[in-house]
Write a protein that holds these residues in place. Structure first.
Motif, PDB file in Angstrom:
ATOM      1  N   ARG A 186       5.041  78.234   3.912  1.00 57.07           N
ATOM      2  CA  ARG A 186       4.060  77.485   3.111  1.00 57.07           C
ATOM      3  C   ARG A 186       3.713  76.241   3.704  1.00 57.07           C
ATOM      4  O   ARG A 186       2.605  75.839   3.774  1.00 57.07           O
ATOM      5  CB  ARG A 186       4.453  77.560   1.509  1.00 57.07           C
ATOM      6  CG  ARG A 186       4.594  78.571   0.857  1.00 57.07           C
ATOM      7  CD  ARG A 186       4.654  78.363  -0.568  1.00 57.07           C
ATOM      8  NE  ARG A 186       4.616  79.569  -1.552  1.00 57.07           N
ATOM      9  CZ  ARG A 186       5.658  80.307  -2.025  1.00 57.07           C
ATOM     10  NH1 ARG A 186       6.957  79.819  -1.492  1.00 57.07           N
ATOM     11  NH2 ARG A 186       5.658  81.448  -2.451  1.00 57.07           N
ATOM     12  N   GLU A 187       4.591  75.817   4.580  1.00 56.55           N
ATOM     13  CA  GLU A 187       4.497  74.389   4.911  1.00 56.55           C
ATOM     14  C   GLU A 187       3.832  74.698   6.533  1.00 56.55           C
ATOM     15  O   GLU A 187       3.229  73.496   7.315  1.00 56.55           O
ATOM     16  CB  GLU A 187       5.505  73.582   5.208  1.00 56.55           C
ATOM     17  CG  GLU A 187       6.204  73.120   3.777  1.00 56.55           C
ATOM     18  CD  GLU A 187       7.507  72.425   3.910  1.00 56.55           C
ATOM     19  OE1 GLU A 187       7.826  72.206   4.963  1.00 56.55           O
ATOM     20  OE2 GLU A 187       8.293  72.352   3.018  1.00 56.55           O
ATOM     21  N   GLY A 247       0.298  85.566   0.902  1.00 54.17           N
ATOM     22  CA  GLY A 247       0.471  84.833  -0.284  1.00 54.17           C
ATOM     23  C   GLY A 247       1.347  83.422   0.073  1.00 54.17           C
ATOM     24  O   GLY A 247       1.184  82.329  -0.591  1.00 54.17           O
ATOM     25  N   TRP A 248       2.205  83.363   1.122  1.00 54.78           N
ATOM     26  CA  TRP A 248       2.871  82.320   1.595  1.00 54.78           C
ATOM     27  C   TRP A 248       2.472  81.548   2.280  1.00 54.78           C
ATOM     28  O   TRP A 248       2.652  80.363   2.669  1.00 54.78           O
ATOM     29  CB  TRP A 248       4.184  82.949   2.105  1.00 54.78           C
ATOM     30  CG  TRP A 248       5.175  83.568   1.414  1.00 54.78           C
ATOM     31  CD1 TRP A 248       4.964  84.072  -0.007  1.00 54.78           C
ATOM     32  CD2 TRP A 248       6.343  84.114   1.678  1.00 54.78           C
ATOM     33  NE1 TRP A 248       6.120  84.648  -0.710  1.00 54.78           N
ATOM     34  CE2 TRP A 248       6.968  84.875   0.692  1.00 54.78           C
ATOM     35  CE3 TRP A 248       7.022  84.265   2.746  1.00 54.78           C
ATOM     36  CZ2 TRP A 248       8.221  85.505   0.813  1.00 54.78           C
ATOM     37  CZ3 TRP A 248       8.266  84.936   2.800  1.00 54.78           C
ATOM     38  CH2 TRP A 248       8.808  85.818   1.951  1.00 54.78           C
ATOM     39  N   LEU A 249       1.211  81.611   3.097  1.00 59.41           N
ATOM     40  CA  LEU A 249       0.626  81.126   4.265  1.00 59.41           C
ATOM     41  C   LEU A 249      -0.487  80.268   3.483  1.00 59.41           C
ATOM     42  O   LEU A 249      -1.449  80.591   2.838  1.00 59.41           O
ATOM     43  CB  LEU A 249      -0.365  82.142   4.991  1.00 59.41           C
ATOM     44  CG  LEU A 249       0.743  83.252   5.600  1.00 59.41           C
ATOM     45  CD1 LEU A 249      -0.053  84.164   6.632  1.00 59.41           C
ATOM     46  CD2 LEU A 249       1.829  82.299   6.604  1.00 59.41           C
ATOM     47  N   LEU A 303       6.819  89.531   9.950  1.00 59.79           N
ATOM     48  CA  LEU A 303       5.560  89.124   8.934  1.00 59.79           C
ATOM     49  C   LEU A 303       5.274  90.481   8.293  1.00 59.79           C
ATOM     50  O   LEU A 303       5.462  91.618   8.814  1.00 59.79           O
ATOM     51  CB  LEU A 303       4.209  88.935   9.869  1.00 59.79           C
ATOM     52  CG  LEU A 303       4.330  87.832  10.753  1.00 59.79           C
ATOM     53  CD1 LEU A 303       2.854  87.806  11.453  1.00 59.79           C
ATOM     54  CD2 LEU A 303       4.357  86.809   9.841  1.00 59.79           C
ATOM     55  N   ALA A 304       5.039  90.374   6.898  1.00 61.94           N
ATOM     56  CA  ALA A 304       4.626  91.730   6.215  1.00 61.94           C
ATOM     57  C   ALA A 304       3.210  92.017   6.460  1.00 61.94           C
ATOM     58  O   ALA A 304       2.239  91.262   6.936  1.00 61.94           O
ATOM     59  CB  ALA A 304       4.909  91.205   4.710  1.00 61.94           C
ATOM     60  N   ALA A 328      -5.760  88.952   5.999  1.00 61.76           N
ATOM     61  CA  ALA A 328      -6.205  87.921   6.635  1.00 61.76           C
ATOM     62  C   ALA A 328      -7.654  87.645   6.536  1.00 61.76           C
ATOM     63  O   ALA A 328      -8.514  88.602   6.522  1.00 61.76           O
ATOM     64  CB  ALA A 328      -5.958  88.052   8.043  1.00 61.76           C
ATOM     65  N   ASP A 329      -8.423  86.639   6.807  1.00 61.69           N
ATOM     66  CA  ASP A 329      -9.763  86.116   6.979  1.00 61.69           C
ATOM     67  C   ASP A 329     -10.262  86.594   8.428  1.00 61.69           C
ATOM     68  O   ASP A 329     -11.589  86.969   8.663  1.00 61.69           O
ATOM     69  CB  ASP A 329     -10.006  84.798   6.868  1.00 61.69           C
ATOM     70  CG  ASP A 329      -9.480  84.436   5.330  1.00 61.69           C
ATOM     71  OD1 ASP A 329      -9.951  84.978   4.234  1.00 61.69           O
ATOM     72  OD2 ASP A 329      -8.929  83.267   5.201  1.00 61.69           O
TER      73      ASP A 329
END
Length: 329
Positions: A201-202, A221-223, A236-237, A244-245
């Motif tokens: 998240r950081e 959701g962690w990103l 990575l899941a 992703a965008d």
């Protein structure tokens, strides 16, 4: 490289280990290979692969031509014991290069060091092109061959990074990551994290290099908004790709061959928005908005191995390293 057409310079693991090459030189060599490919001056056909039904081994063959260096080469890779732990697997990879001007052989070499440098250099180029301009924190997942040089290469292309995080489980691997960072950037240090979710998240840039048996799996959701997640190995899941965008890949065709573990429940992978060689050429940008979450897939293109292998062959010839083998007489 003065030889006749009956001899071949063979470069062993130890020959290549003694060659000194800067991280910037590696990045520049790989970047040039992408530019040449994007300009249509190089050829990089899809790799051939063979895998038995029980999945105990996998082998690849990759042929390519570098239009700037004017060389043709073939790379072969063979890994045995895929169900075993890493230390019990057998892995062999070679690169054979021919001069396409003179028609003479250049060298045959162990390709392991080339791969260990090329792959993190590609991740660093992906990070440079995809990361938010405000990126300050990088997280590397995994401490194997690719994880150990990930941070030094990231700092080569993104010198503004001021916080370096590492997620790993092997003490020897973590020590090796620290040692490589200290060797290239002695004034920098890395924070080891034990809880992956808050670390992800950081992070502005996440590079997943872990092995196939890792329990690590960063979820989309962690990103944070604007984050870039780069997949090299595992960590990575699938949600990081599907939610992703923007999706960037070194090669969409390669991703569809080697990235099947990231497929959804129907076995599908999303389309790639743009490939890295096109981005490197300047024709388009990887990131089109600051808050986009970008997924980047790093798979090997043989033209980058060829360029870097030829660079090593030049350095080896200058230092008279290697063994001349009368292969065709």
């Amino acid at each position: 490289m003065d030889r006749d057409d009956t001899t071949l310079r063979v470069l062993s693991t130890s020959d290549l280990a003694g060659l000194d090459i800067s991280l910037a030189d590696v990045v520049d060599t790989v970047e040039q290979a992408y530019r040449t490919l994007a300009a249509g001056r190089s050829d990089n056909p899809r790799k051939l692969s063979v895998k038995p039904d029980d999945g105990h081994s996998v082998s690849y063959a990759m042929l390519g031509r570098d239009g700037v260096r004017n060389v043709v080469a073939i790379k072969t890779s063979y890994k045995h014991g895929l169900h075993e732990s890493r230390e019990n697997q057998h892995y062999y990879t070679t690169l054979t290069i021919y001069d396409d001007v003179t028609g003479l052989p250049v060298a045959m070499m162990d390709c392991s060091r080339i791969g260990s440098l090329r792959t993190p250099a590609v991740s660093a180029l992906l990070a440079r092109e995809c990361a938010s301009p405000a990126a300050k924190t990088a997280l590397v997942i995994g401490t194997g061959t690719q994880g150990r040089l990930a941070l030094p290469f990231l700092l080569t292309t993104l010198p503004q990074l001021d916080r370096l995080l590492l997620s790993g489980t092997h003490p020897d691997g973590m020590a090796a990551v620290r040692a490589e960072l200290a060797r290239h950037y002695p004034d920098r240090d890395v924070e080891v994290v034990t809880d992956l979710a808050p670390a992800a998240r950081e992070a502005d840039v996440v590079v997943a290099t872990a092995g196939a048996h890792t329990p690590a799996a960063v979820e989309a959701g962690w990103l944070r908004p604007g984050a870039t997640a780069i997949l090299v190995g595992h960590g990575l899941a699938p949600s990081t790709l599907h939610d992703a965008d923007r999706v960037i890949a070194t090669s969409e065709a390669q991703m569809r061959v080697t990235g099947t573990d990231m497929a959804d429940a129907d076995g599908d992978l999303p389309a790639v928005d743009v490939e890295l060689p096109v981005v490197i050429s300047g024709a388009t940008k990887a990131r089109t908005a600051p808050d986009q979450r970008i997924f980047a897939y790093n798979s090997g293109l043989v033209v980058t191995d060829i360029a870097l292998g030829h660079r090593f062959a030049q350095l080896a010839a200058e230092q008279k390293l290697g063994t001349e083998v009368a292969l065709w007489c």
